[in-house]
Design an enzyme around this catalytic site. Structure first.
Site, PDB file in Angstrom:
ATOM      1  N   LYS A  49       6.550  -1.901   1.943  1.00  0.00           N
ATOM      2  CA  LYS A  49       5.357  -1.316   2.571  1.00  0.00           C
ATOM      3  C   LYS A  49       4.186  -2.277   2.375  1.00  0.00           C
ATOM      4  CE  LYS A  49       3.150   3.211   3.175  1.00  0.00           C
ATOM      5  NZ  LYS A  49       3.224   3.287   4.626  1.00  0.00           N
TER       6      LYS A  49
ATOM      7  N   TYR B 284       0.832  -1.195   0.000  1.00  0.00           N
ATOM      8  CA  TYR B 284       0.000   0.000   0.000  1.00  0.00           C
ATOM      9  C   TYR B 284       0.867   1.245   0.000  1.00  0.00           C
ATOM     10  CZ  TYR B 284       0.877   0.903   4.998  1.00  0.00           C
ATOM     11  OH  TYR B 284       1.471   1.190   6.203  1.00  0.00           O
TER      12      TYR B 284
ATOM     13  N   LEU C 112      11.138   1.364   7.281  1.00  0.00           N
ATOM     14  CA  LEU C 112      10.594   1.773   5.991  1.00  0.00           C
ATOM     15  C   LEU C 112      11.262   3.089   5.593  1.00  0.00           C
ATOM     16  CD1 LEU C 112       8.277   1.179   3.883  1.00  0.00           C
ATOM     17  CD2 LEU C 112       7.022   2.972   5.075  1.00  0.00           C
TER      18      LEU C 112
ATOM     19  N   GLU D 160      11.854   2.588  14.385  1.00  0.00           N
ATOM     20  CA  GLU D 160      10.977   3.628  13.831  1.00  0.00           C
ATOM     21  C   GLU D 160       9.673   3.615  14.610  1.00  0.00           C
ATOM     22  OE1 GLU D 160       9.784   2.782   9.763  1.00  0.00           O
ATOM     23  OE2 GLU D 160       9.834   0.633  10.156  1.00  0.00           O
TER      24      GLU D 160
ATOM     25  N   ARG E 166      -7.680 -20.314  -2.100  1.00  0.00           N
ATOM     26  CA  ARG E 166      -6.685 -20.138  -1.038  1.00  0.00           C
ATOM     27  C   ARG E 166      -5.638 -21.259  -1.072  1.00  0.00           C
ATOM     28  NH1 ARG E 166      -5.107 -21.120   4.040  1.00  0.00           N
ATOM     29  NH2 ARG E 166      -4.480 -19.312   5.292  1.00  0.00           N
TER      30      ARG E 166
HETATM   31  N1  PLP Z   1       7.472   3.845   8.953  1.00  0.00           N
HETATM   32  C1  PLP Z   1       6.328   3.124   8.974  1.00  0.00           C
HETATM   33  C2  PLP Z   1       6.321   1.790   9.648  1.00  0.00           C
HETATM   34  C3  PLP Z   1       5.168   3.632   8.369  1.00  0.00           C
HETATM   35  O1  PLP Z   1       4.044   2.913   8.382  1.00  0.00           O
HETATM   36  C4  PLP Z   1       5.214   4.920   7.760  1.00  0.00           C
HETATM   37  C5  PLP Z   1       4.042   5.487   7.128  1.00  0.00           C
HETATM   38  O2  PLP Z   1       2.988   4.904   7.073  1.00  0.00           O
HETATM   39  C6  PLP Z   1       6.422   5.620   7.783  1.00  0.00           C
HETATM   40  C7  PLP Z   1       7.538   5.052   8.376  1.00  0.00           C
HETATM   41  C8  PLP Z   1       6.529   6.988   7.158  1.00  0.00           C
HETATM   42  O3  PLP Z   1       6.518   6.898   5.771  1.00  0.00           O
HETATM   43  P1  PLP Z   1       6.013   8.111   4.860  1.00  0.00           P
HETATM   44  O4  PLP Z   1       6.788   9.314   5.275  1.00  0.00           O
HETATM   45  O5  PLP Z   1       6.284   7.673   3.494  1.00  0.00           O
HETATM   46  O6  PLP Z   1       4.544   8.265   5.167  1.00  0.00           O
END
Ligand code: PLP
Length: 308
Positions: A172, A56, A230, A205, A123
């Site tokens: 993501k 996503y 991420l 994070e 499935r």
């Molecule tokens: N880290 C995680 C786990 C996230 O889910 C998100 C955003 O949903 C971010 C970092 C920040 O990413 P972005 O700045 O692209 O929204």
């Protein structure tokens, strides 16, 4: 577009339309069709539903324009590539669907969400045949900017929790159960975000954001994005601000103890841009108010983001 009756339904209420806006249903794009939310559905054997087999993106919408669309679609392409899911349409067509969903929902300031899964198939764990088309869903919604600004003015509290996610959090993926549990733990503690902590005691994070501190000597610190986090689009924009303004910066791990002792802390994400953190595990950070650096970065973000 369907007309709404005189009494707003839950979709209309959730659309958060301001006073004076015409009542309207929220509209979702689902596999080629724009549908009212109450009719928008995916198949029970969609692999997103069965296996969290999908990815996503969430982009901010400002002044009815999508913020950093190029970077979000770049990351989407990477996530899909890592999971060997095909793009269901060209990036140009996808950009059109994003903008059309924003337009049909009359979102000026808010979010547009897109999800691509490996599609619908009986499935079975291995990948389905290549003839199975990936599924695409896009939704958009209004965000109350005044409320977000008020929150940024106050700053948020975070709590730390163990990072027990899988190893590929650079993708993501819609597999977000550890993030859901971390957010719930934050909420139970009266905090807005959870900071995830690896086995060595370093912050990775936030559950839905990237984590930053400003040390006592004024150096900005955030964890490298090669592994374990991420690569946030907002994080990348802030790195551009850091470079353009020659701010003192170190891309390295930082521990929970270092965060407690920091002068400032903040998180970045598309939905909140730069959000100051004033409490970590109940301990005030700096003087317990939003910091100078976080506030300046929040202000300067728009000048460096690609809007429209
Ligand atoms: N880290 C995680 C786990 C996230 O889910 C998100 C955003 O949903 C971010 C970092 C920040 O990413 P972005 O700045 O692209 O929204």
């Amino acid at each position: 577009m369907p007309c709404a009756g005189p009494v707003p339904g839950p979709d209309q209420v959730r659309a958060g339309l301001g006073a004076g806006s015409a009542l309207m249903s929220r509209i979702a794009y689902v596999n080629g069709r724009y549908l009212p939310h109450r009719e928008a559905a995916v198949h029970v054997e969609d692999r997103g539903y069965q296996f969290a087999d999908g990815v996503y993106e969430v982009c901010e919408v400002r002044g009815a324009a999508i913020v950093d669309e190029r970077r979000h679609l770049q990351r989407l392409t990477r996530s899909l590539g890592e999971l060997r899911i095909a793009l269901p349409m060209s990036l140009i067509a996808l950009g059109f669907v994003l903008r059309e969903t924003v337009r049909r929902n009359r979102v000026r300031d808010g979010l547009v969400y897109l999800q691509i899964t490996r599609g619908v198939a009986r499935r079975d764990f291995p990948f389905p045949p290549l003839s199975v088309q990936p599924s695409l869903v896009v939704t958009a919604r209004h965000l109350d900017q005044a409320r977000i600004e008020a929150t940024a003015h106050e700053g948020i509290a975070v709590v730390t929790v163990p990072d027990n996610r899988w190893d590929r959090v650079d993708i993501k993926s819609v597999s977000l159960l550890p993030n859901v549990l971390a957010k719930e733990a934050a909420k139970a503690a009266g905090a807005k975000e959870a900071w995830l902590v690896d086995r060595e005691g370093f912050v990775t994070e936030g559950a839905s954001s990237n984590a930053w501190i400003v040390t006592r000597d004024g150096t900005l610190v955030t964890r490298p994005a090669q592994h374990g986090i991420l690569r946030g689009v907002t994080r990348s924009v802030i790195l551009d601000v850091v470079a353009a303004q020659s701010l003192a910066f170190e891309e390295r791990k930082f521990s929970v103890a270092e965060a407690y002792a920091a002068r400032e802390a903040f998180v970045t994400s598309a939905s909140q841009r730069v959000m100051p953190v004033v409490l970590i595990d109940g301990r005030p950070i700096g003087n317990g108010a939003p910091g100078f650096v976080a506030t300046a970065l929040r202000r300067d973000f728009s000048r460096y983001a690609e809007i429209g």
